[in-house]
Design a protein around this motif. Structure first.
Motif, short mmCIF file in Angstrom:
data_model
loop_
_atom_site.label_atom_id
_atom_site.label_comp_id
_atom_site.label_asym_id
_atom_site.label_seq_id
_atom_site.Cartn_x
_atom_site.Cartn_y
_atom_site.Cartn_z
N ASN A 79 -32.92 -27.59 80.72
CA ASN A 79 -33.53 -28.55 81.22
C ASN A 79 -34.86 -28.44 82.08
O ASN A 79 -36.02 -28.84 82.12
CB ASN A 79 -32.38 -29.26 82.20
N TYR A 80 -34.34 -27.26 83.02
CA TYR A 80 -35.40 -27.06 83.95
C TYR A 80 -36.87 -26.27 83.19
O TYR A 80 -37.88 -26.27 83.48
CB TYR A 80 -34.82 -25.81 84.87
N TRP A 81 -36.24 -25.38 82.04
CA TRP A 81 -37.44 -24.57 81.30
C TRP A 81 -38.31 -25.76 80.68
O TRP A 81 -39.54 -25.65 80.41
CB TRP A 81 -36.70 -24.06 80.20
N ALA A 82 -37.64 -26.96 80.07
CA ALA A 82 -38.54 -27.94 79.27
C ALA A 82 -39.45 -28.58 80.34
O ALA A 82 -40.57 -28.72 79.91
CB ALA A 82 -37.61 -28.85 78.73
N PHE A 83 -38.99 -28.86 81.52
CA PHE A 83 -39.83 -29.51 82.49
C PHE A 83 -40.93 -28.64 82.89
O PHE A 83 -42.20 -29.13 83.15
CB PHE A 83 -39.01 -29.89 83.81
N THR A 84 -40.61 -27.35 82.94
CA THR A 84 -41.72 -26.39 83.47
C THR A 84 -42.78 -26.15 82.75
O THR A 84 -43.92 -25.86 83.03
CB THR A 84 -40.92 -25.09 83.93
N LEU A 85 -42.59 -26.14 81.29
CA LEU A 85 -43.37 -25.95 80.23
C LEU A 85 -44.42 -27.14 80.53
O LEU A 85 -45.81 -26.91 80.43
CB LEU A 85 -43.05 -26.25 78.98
N GLY A 115 -25.31 -37.04 93.24
CA GLY A 115 -24.82 -35.92 92.57
C GLY A 115 -26.16 -35.44 91.92
O GLY A 115 -27.27 -35.86 91.50
N LEU A 116 -26.18 -34.12 91.74
CA LEU A 116 -27.43 -33.35 91.11
C LEU A 116 -27.78 -33.78 89.81
O LEU A 116 -28.95 -33.69 89.37
CB LEU A 116 -27.16 -31.78 91.10
N ASN A 117 -26.72 -34.11 88.83
CA ASN A 117 -27.14 -34.52 87.50
C ASN A 117 -27.94 -35.65 87.36
O ASN A 117 -29.04 -35.65 86.76
CB ASN A 117 -25.91 -34.92 86.66
N ARG A 118 -27.94 -36.52 88.41
CA ARG A 118 -28.74 -38.14 88.29
C ARG A 118 -30.11 -37.68 88.98
O ARG A 118 -31.01 -37.93 88.40
CB ARG A 118 -27.90 -39.06 89.14
N THR A 119 -30.09 -36.76 90.12
CA THR A 119 -31.63 -36.33 90.42
C THR A 119 -32.27 -35.64 89.51
O THR A 119 -33.52 -35.85 89.62
CB THR A 119 -31.30 -35.66 91.95
N MET A 120 -31.56 -34.73 88.85
CA MET A 120 -32.32 -33.81 87.97
C MET A 120 -32.87 -34.67 86.70
O MET A 120 -34.14 -34.55 86.36
CB MET A 120 -31.20 -32.71 87.23
N ASN A 121 -32.10 -35.57 86.12
CA ASN A 121 -32.55 -36.35 85.21
C ASN A 121 -33.38 -37.64 85.53
O ASN A 121 -34.65 -38.03 84.91
CB ASN A 121 -31.23 -37.41 84.49
N ILE A 122 -33.64 -38.09 86.88
CA ILE A 122 -34.57 -38.96 87.34
C ILE A 122 -35.88 -38.12 87.53
O ILE A 122 -36.93 -38.62 87.21
CB ILE A 122 -34.14 -39.46 88.66
N GLY A 123 -35.92 -36.97 87.91
CA GLY A 123 -36.90 -36.01 87.84
C GLY A 123 -37.52 -35.97 86.46
O GLY A 123 -38.93 -36.15 86.35
N LEU A 124 -36.91 -35.59 85.32
CA LEU A 124 -37.30 -35.58 84.00
C LEU A 124 -37.97 -36.73 83.81
O LEU A 124 -39.03 -36.89 82.99
CB LEU A 124 -36.24 -35.58 82.99
N PHE A 125 -37.53 -38.04 84.01
CA PHE A 125 -37.74 -39.32 83.42
C PHE A 125 -39.33 -39.63 84.42
O PHE A 125 -40.35 -40.11 83.78
CB PHE A 125 -36.91 -40.37 83.93
N LEU A 126 -39.44 -39.38 85.64
CA LEU A 126 -40.51 -39.55 86.23
C LEU A 126 -41.82 -38.64 85.75
O LEU A 126 -42.90 -39.11 85.55
CB LEU A 126 -40.34 -39.15 87.96
N GLN A 127 -41.45 -37.47 85.24
CA GLN A 127 -42.53 -36.72 84.85
C GLN A 127 -43.00 -37.13 83.42
O GLN A 127 -44.21 -37.12 82.99
CB GLN A 127 -42.00 -35.03 84.27
N ILE A 128 -42.18 -37.76 82.50
CA ILE A 128 -42.63 -38.59 81.50
C ILE A 128 -43.50 -39.75 81.66
O ILE A 128 -44.31 -39.95 81.11
CB ILE A 128 -41.43 -39.23 80.94
N ALA A 129 -43.13 -40.59 82.85
CA ALA A 129 -43.99 -41.74 83.36
C ALA A 129 -45.36 -41.09 83.84
O ALA A 129 -46.18 -41.53 83.53
CB ALA A 129 -43.28 -42.30 84.43
N ALA A 130 -45.19 -39.87 84.38
CA ALA A 130 -46.64 -39.39 85.02
C ALA A 130 -47.42 -39.02 83.84
O ALA A 130 -48.71 -39.17 83.81
CB ALA A 130 -46.32 -37.96 85.73
N LEU A 131 -46.97 -38.39 82.88
CA LEU A 131 -47.59 -37.84 81.56
C LEU A 131 -48.27 -39.07 80.84
O LEU A 131 -49.31 -39.36 80.37
CB LEU A 131 -46.85 -37.30 80.65
N ALA A 132 -47.38 -40.09 80.79
CA ALA A 132 -47.62 -41.38 80.25
C ALA A 132 -48.89 -42.14 81.14
O ALA A 132 -49.86 -42.83 80.27
CB ALA A 132 -46.67 -42.55 80.09
N MET A 133 -49.00 -42.09 82.15
CA MET A 133 -49.98 -42.68 83.03
C MET A 133 -51.32 -41.94 82.68
O MET A 133 -52.67 -42.65 82.68
CB MET A 133 -49.67 -42.42 84.49
#
Length: 397
Positions: free
Chosen positions: A14-20, A69-87
Motif C-alpha cells: 500500500n505504502y509503495w503504491a502511494f509513494t510512486l 484504527g490504522l486501516n481506516r486512516t491508511m485507506n483514507i490517505g489513499l483516497f485523498l491522493q486519488i482526489a488530489a490527482l483528479a484535481m
C-alpha cells in the motif's frame, strides 16, 4: 505465511503504491511549472500547503488512528491522493496557483495519513522483545519506500515528456484507484485501534525521548529539503543545462540508492548505543553540505563537487533517517502508538516545510552555496539535540 507477515506485506505494498505517485507528482509539479516560467520561490510556494497540512495531519492523524484504527486512516490517505490527482487533471487554464496549492494540500494530508499509518502498523506486528527485528522491518519499509520514491521521480519526468501533465495525473489516479480497492478488502480491521479511547489533548507527547527525537528530526529534514526540493533540480537544469529526462533520472537514481542504504542501515550502524549512533551519524552528515559549499566557493568543478557530494550526503542521510525511523517506533508506546508516531512525523513535516520555503527563497536570492551552509547548520543542530536522548544500550540485540 504468518498473519503478521501478511499484514506487513499489505501495509508495505500500500505504502509503495502511494509513494510512486507521490514522488512522480512532486517531480511533475517542479518541472512543469519551471517550464511555464515560474521562479524557484514561486515553485516552492506551491508546496507550502503540502508541507503545512502535513504538520496538521500528523498531529490529528495520530489521534484518529488511535480512535478509528490504522486501516481506516491508511485507506483514507489513499483516497485523498486519488482526489488530489483528479484535481490536477483539469484544463491548463484552470491550473492556477491557488488551485494547485489546494491540490497539494490534499496530497500532503494523504501522504502523512498513509505514512503515519504504515509506520505505526509495523510497531504492532513485532513483539517488544525483538528490537533487532523491528529495526530491520522499519528499515526495509522506509528504504523501499524511498527507493520507489526515486522511481517516482523518474516516472514523473517520463510521464511529463510522453503524455503531458494532464495525461500523467490521470494515469496515476487510475492506477492508485485499483490499489485503494484492493486495500479496502485486504487490510486487517481495527489495526492500531487504542483500547483506551485517547483524548484530543493527548496528541502532544509527554515523553522526553520522543520530544527530543522529534526536534532532531525537524532539523534533519529541514537540512535535506533546504537544497534538495527546489534548489537542486533548478540548479541542475539551469547551471548544468540538463533536460528534464536527465534531472528526473539523476534525482531518481539518487533517491533509489538512498533507499537501498536505508534498508541495510542496521548492518552499518551495528549494535551500538542509540544515543551515540544518533550523535555520530548526524555529526558526520553535517560535514558534507559544508564541504560542497566550500568546493563551489573555491571554484572547483561544480559537476564533481555537487554530484560527488550529493552521493556522499545521500549515504549518510539515509543512515540517519533509517536510525531515526527505528528509534521513534521503538520509543513509542504500544497502545495508541499512532499518537507518538504522529507527533514525531509532525516534526518531520515541519522540517520539510521549513526546508521547502528556504529552498526557493535562499536559492533565488543567494544561490546554492547559501542553501548548503544552512543545511550544514541544521544538521549540526540535530546532532546537538541527539545528545539529549536517553541511553539505551544494546537496543538492537
Amino acid at each position: 505465511m504468518s498473519a503478521a507477515i501478511r499484514q506487513y506485506l499489505v501495509i508495505t505494498g500500500n505504502y509503495w503504491a502511494f509513494t510512486l505517485t507521490d514522488g512522480a507528482l512532486r517531480m511533475l509539479v517542479v518541472l512543469h511549472f519551471h517550464q511555464l516560467g515560474y521562479s524557484p520561490l514561486e515553485i516552492a510556494l506551491l508546496f507550502i500547503f503540502y508541507e503545512f497540512f502535513g504538520v496538521v495531519t500528523n498531529l490529528v492523524g495520530g489521534y484518529l488512528g488511535a480512535r478509528m484504527g490504522l486501516n481506516r486512516t491508511m485507506n483514507i490517505g489513499l483516497f485523498l491522493q486519488i482526489a488530489a490527482l483528479a484535481m490536477l487533471a483539469v484544463p491548463a487554464a484552470m491550473l492556477t496557483v491557488p488551485w494547485v496549492m489546494a491540490a497539494q494540500a490534499l496530497s500532503g494530508i494523504a501522504k502523512d495519513l498513509n505514512k503515519m499509518s504504515a509506520k505505526s502498523g509495523i510497531k504492532l506486528l513485532v513483539p517488544d522483545d525483538q528490537q533487532g527485528k523491528l529495526y530491520k522491518w522499519v528499515a526495509i519499509l522506509t528504504g523501499s519506500k524511498n527507493t520507489l520514491k526515486g522511481v517516482g521521480f523518474f516516472l514523473g519526468g517520463v510521464l511529463l515528456m510522453s503524455t503531458g501533465f494532464t495525461g500523467a495525473v490521470i494515469i496515476m489516479a487510475a492506477a492508485l484507484g485499483l490499489v485503494w480497492l484492493a486495500s479496502l478488502f485486504l487490510l486487517k480491521q481495527e489495526l492500531g485501534k487504542s483500547q483506551a479511547k485517547p483524548k484530543f489533548r493527548e496528541i502532544l507527547s509527554k515523553s522526553r525521548a520522543i520530544n527530543v527525537l522529534s526536534a532532531a528530526r525537524m532539523f534533519l529534514f529541514g537540512a535535506r529539503d533546504v537544497w534538495f526540493v527546489v534548489a537542486l533540480p533548478v540548479y541542475l537544469h539551469t547551471v548544468f543545462g540538463w533536460d528534464f529526462w536527465k534531472v528526473g533520472g539523476f534525482m531518481a537514481t539518487w533517491v533509489i540508492g538512498y533507499g537501498f542504504i536505508q534498508t541495510v542501515a542496521p548492518r552499518i550502524t551495528g549494535n551500538l548505543d542509540n544515543k551515540q549512533s544518533a550523535v555520530f551519524w548526524a555529526a558526520a552528515l553535517a560535514l558534507i553540505p559544508a564541504a560542497i559549499a566550500i568546493g563551489l566557493m573555491a571554484s572547483w568543478s561544480p559537476q564533481i563537487v555537487v554530484i560527488g557530494g550529493l552521493l556522499i550526503f545521500g549515504v549518510l542521510f539515509a543512515i540517519n533517517s533509517s536510525l531515526h525511523s527505528y528509534l521513534i517506533v521503538s520509543y513509542a508506546r504500544g497502545d495508541g502508538v499512532s499518537l507518538d508516531v504522529g507527533f514525531y512525523y509532525m516534526s518531520n513535516a515541519a522540517g520539510r516545510l521549513l526546508g521547502t520555503i528556504l529552498s526557493g527563497w535562499v536559492y533565488q536570492n543567494y544561490g546554492l552555496e547559501a542553501c548548503l551552509w544552512i543545511s550544514a547548520g541544521l544538521v549540526a543542530m540535530a546532532a546537538l539535540l541527539s545528545l539529549m536522548l536517553p541511553q539505551r544500550h544494546n537496543a538492537l540485540a
